[in-house]
Design a protein around this motif. Sequence first.
Motif, PDB file in Angstrom:
ATOM      1  N   LEU A 254       6.157   0.573  -4.090  1.00  0.00           N
ATOM      2  CA  LEU A 254       6.577   1.404  -2.954  1.00  0.00           C
ATOM      3  C   LEU A 254       5.458   2.338  -2.488  1.00  0.00           C
ATOM      4  N   PHE A 255       4.758   2.940  -3.440  1.00  0.00           N
ATOM      5  CA  PHE A 255       3.738   3.918  -3.082  1.00  0.00           C
ATOM      6  C   PHE A 255       2.573   3.277  -2.336  1.00  0.00           C
ATOM      7  N   THR A 256       2.119   2.106  -2.792  1.00  0.00           N
ATOM      8  CA  THR A 256       1.016   1.446  -2.084  1.00  0.00           C
ATOM      9  C   THR A 256       1.459   0.917  -0.723  1.00  0.00           C
ATOM     10  N   MET A 257       2.728   0.563  -0.579  1.00  0.00           N
ATOM     11  CA  MET A 257       3.230   0.179   0.745  1.00  0.00           C
ATOM     12  C   MET A 257       3.144   1.345   1.718  1.00  0.00           C
ATOM     13  N   LEU A 258       3.465   2.527   1.233  1.00  0.00           N
ATOM     14  CA  LEU A 258       3.400   3.718   2.079  1.00  0.00           C
ATOM     15  C   LEU A 258       1.955   4.150   2.323  1.00  0.00           C
ATOM     16  N   ARG A 259       1.137   4.081   1.291  1.00  0.00           N
ATOM     17  CA  ARG A 259      -0.218   4.611   1.384  1.00  0.00           C
ATOM     18  C   ARG A 259      -1.178   3.661   2.100  1.00  0.00           C
ATOM     19  N   TYR A 260      -1.059   2.354   1.798  1.00  0.00           N
ATOM     20  CA  TYR A 260      -1.990   1.382   2.366  1.00  0.00           C
ATOM     21  C   TYR A 260      -1.343   0.461   3.400  1.00  0.00           C
ATOM     22  N   ARG A 261      -0.034   0.623   3.594  1.00  0.00           N
ATOM     23  CA  ARG A 261       0.752  -0.251   4.461  1.00  0.00           C
ATOM     24  C   ARG A 261       0.795  -1.692   3.954  1.00  0.00           C
ATOM     25  N   LYS A 262       0.398  -1.876   2.739  1.00  0.00           N
ATOM     26  CA  LYS A 262       0.496  -3.155   2.053  1.00  0.00           C
ATOM     27  C   LYS A 262       0.748  -2.863   0.576  1.00  0.00           C
ATOM     28  N   SER A 263       1.507  -3.720  -0.052  1.00  0.00           N
ATOM     29  CA  SER A 263       1.711  -3.541  -1.483  1.00  0.00           C
ATOM     30  C   SER A 263       0.524  -4.175  -2.207  1.00  0.00           C
ATOM     31  N   ASP A 264      -0.273  -3.351  -2.829  1.00  0.00           N
ATOM     32  CA  ASP A 264      -1.551  -3.767  -3.408  1.00  0.00           C
ATOM     33  C   ASP A 264      -1.337  -4.441  -4.769  1.00  0.00           C
ATOM     34  N   PRO A 265      -1.584  -5.749  -4.889  1.00  0.00           N
ATOM     35  CA  PRO A 265      -1.293  -6.469  -6.149  1.00  0.00           C
ATOM     36  C   PRO A 265      -2.027  -5.921  -7.373  1.00  0.00           C
ATOM     37  N   PRO A 266      -3.350  -5.671  -7.329  1.00  0.00           N
ATOM     38  CA  PRO A 266      -3.981  -5.109  -8.522  1.00  0.00           C
ATOM     39  C   PRO A 266      -3.402  -3.765  -8.934  1.00  0.00           C
ATOM     40  N   MET A 267      -3.066  -2.935  -7.946  1.00  0.00           N
ATOM     41  CA  MET A 267      -2.454  -1.642  -8.258  1.00  0.00           C
ATOM     42  C   MET A 267      -1.066  -1.824  -8.873  1.00  0.00           C
ATOM     43  N   VAL A 268      -0.318  -2.794  -8.388  1.00  0.00           N
ATOM     44  CA  VAL A 268       1.017  -3.059  -8.932  1.00  0.00           C
ATOM     45  C   VAL A 268       0.917  -3.526 -10.379  1.00  0.00           C
ATOM     46  N   ILE A 269      -0.025  -4.425 -10.644  1.00  0.00           N
ATOM     47  CA  ILE A 269      -0.250  -4.877 -12.020  1.00  0.00           C
ATOM     48  C   ILE A 269      -0.572  -3.693 -12.914  1.00  0.00           C
ATOM     49  N   ASN A 270      -1.511  -2.861 -12.460  1.00  0.00           N
ATOM     50  CA  ASN A 270      -1.890  -1.702 -13.267  1.00  0.00           C
ATOM     51  C   ASN A 270      -0.789  -0.649 -13.328  1.00  0.00           C
ATOM     52  N   GLY A 271       0.085  -0.624 -12.326  1.00  0.00           N
ATOM     53  CA  GLY A 271       1.206   0.303 -12.357  1.00  0.00           C
ATOM     54  C   GLY A 271       2.153   0.018 -13.504  1.00  0.00           C
ATOM     55  N   ALA A 272       2.427  -1.265 -13.730  1.00  0.00           N
ATOM     56  CA  ALA A 272       3.272  -1.634 -14.867  1.00  0.00           C
ATOM     57  C   ALA A 272       2.621  -1.215 -16.175  1.00  0.00           C
ATOM     58  N   LEU A 273       1.312  -1.461 -16.285  1.00  0.00           N
ATOM     59  CA  LEU A 273       0.602  -1.086 -17.504  1.00  0.00           C
ATOM     60  C   LEU A 273       0.544   0.424 -17.672  1.00  0.00           C
TER      61      LEU A 273
END
Length: 426
Positions: A254-273
């Motif tokens: 959700l945060f990368t969708m708001l911040r970058y207007r795209k859901s950033d896959p590397p950030m999402v992976i690292n978000g889980a970690l």
Amino acid sequence: MQLADLSRGLDTIWVVLTAAMILLMEGGFALLEAGFVRQKNAVSIIMKVFVDISFGALVYYAVGFGLMYGKDWGGWIGSSGFFMGGDLTHLHLNISHDTYWLFQSAFVIAVISIVSGAVAERIHFRAYIVYTIFMTGLIYPIAGHWIWSPGGWLAKLGMVDFAGSAAIHALGGFAALAAAIFLGPRIGRFGEGGKTNIVPPSNLPLASVGAFILWFGWFGFNSGSTLSATNEAIGHIAVTTMLASAAGCATCILFTMLRYRKSDPPMVINGALAGLVGITAGCAFVSDAAAILIGAVSGIAMVFASEWLEARKVDDPVGAFAVHGISGSIGTLAVGLFAVPGSTAHAGLFYGGGWQLLGAQALGLAVVAVWGFALTWGTFALIQRFKPARVSRDEELIGLDVGIHGVPAYSQEHDFLDVDDLRNPR
């Protein structure tokens, strides 16, 4: 069979199985990091993981375990248990010392793997071997003794860290930061005039599978730290682990969708970690709601930390510091805020326990962070006096797979390769 013998047998099986789960995380590290770096450096990632496991286990058996869990000397280091010999009766375990070593060896292997990603694509293989020996034989065991040994000085002050947000992740994260700064950024990562060049991951599906393996292994990481198959806290630990990781992942989506207007896959992976790292210290001590909050905060903080590093021209190819250093710090401090009454000697600040636990957590975190950073910097400075810690420009441009290891990860462009050219690159 007496009940005590049955309990000892069940605990042994539980600890061995969870140790194997943690060791499987090395496969996760290998796939995650290989997917995040360029194709020409994938083999170098795998080779470093083999160094982590082989040198890490041997050095920890010979020296590290004794320094970490040996008979206490002044609250600073252990003085027995080298090569698994000497007096270890003070540990008061319901499992054998061999079983305990196996579980702890899986932890030490994970610590060095954190640093591996931060130095990807430019560290020399021989320098990495030397650093692995220092980390697994000295840097981590001494810090671990302070926190986890019965006589450790931070443990006596009241610091608690159930499965290692500080002892493993913050230590490894700040060590990774020191190593990344010391080696400098990859060629072309940052251009003139403050320009930042993105290095696209070579294989995000591979990195995702690595993250899933790490996610799976984390249940052994946290739940296995009970060291008991009959501990009723196992279920709660597993639940808080799952909730925090899910919160970290969902928040980053959700945060990368708001911040970058795209859901950033590397950030999402690292978000889980990041969520997993954040909950590791308090998984047995905090409520489900607190676990969700810790995971969410860790995920958002990881994004900001990644941007902060980039703005300061620090090149961390896999986000090791943002994931482990920052989230490990959050998780360590969160215990001092959210520990429920009865789970630790002092409850967290928000549960009426006062400032004592939070103070101990903050002091321990600061000490571990400085120790990991300073000793890593010192180790690389020592290495640099004898041989360059970083590969040559030509080796980096060719790629470490061919330049250092003499073989590419993917050979679809060639039917045959010249052995002399690969083993003796120009």
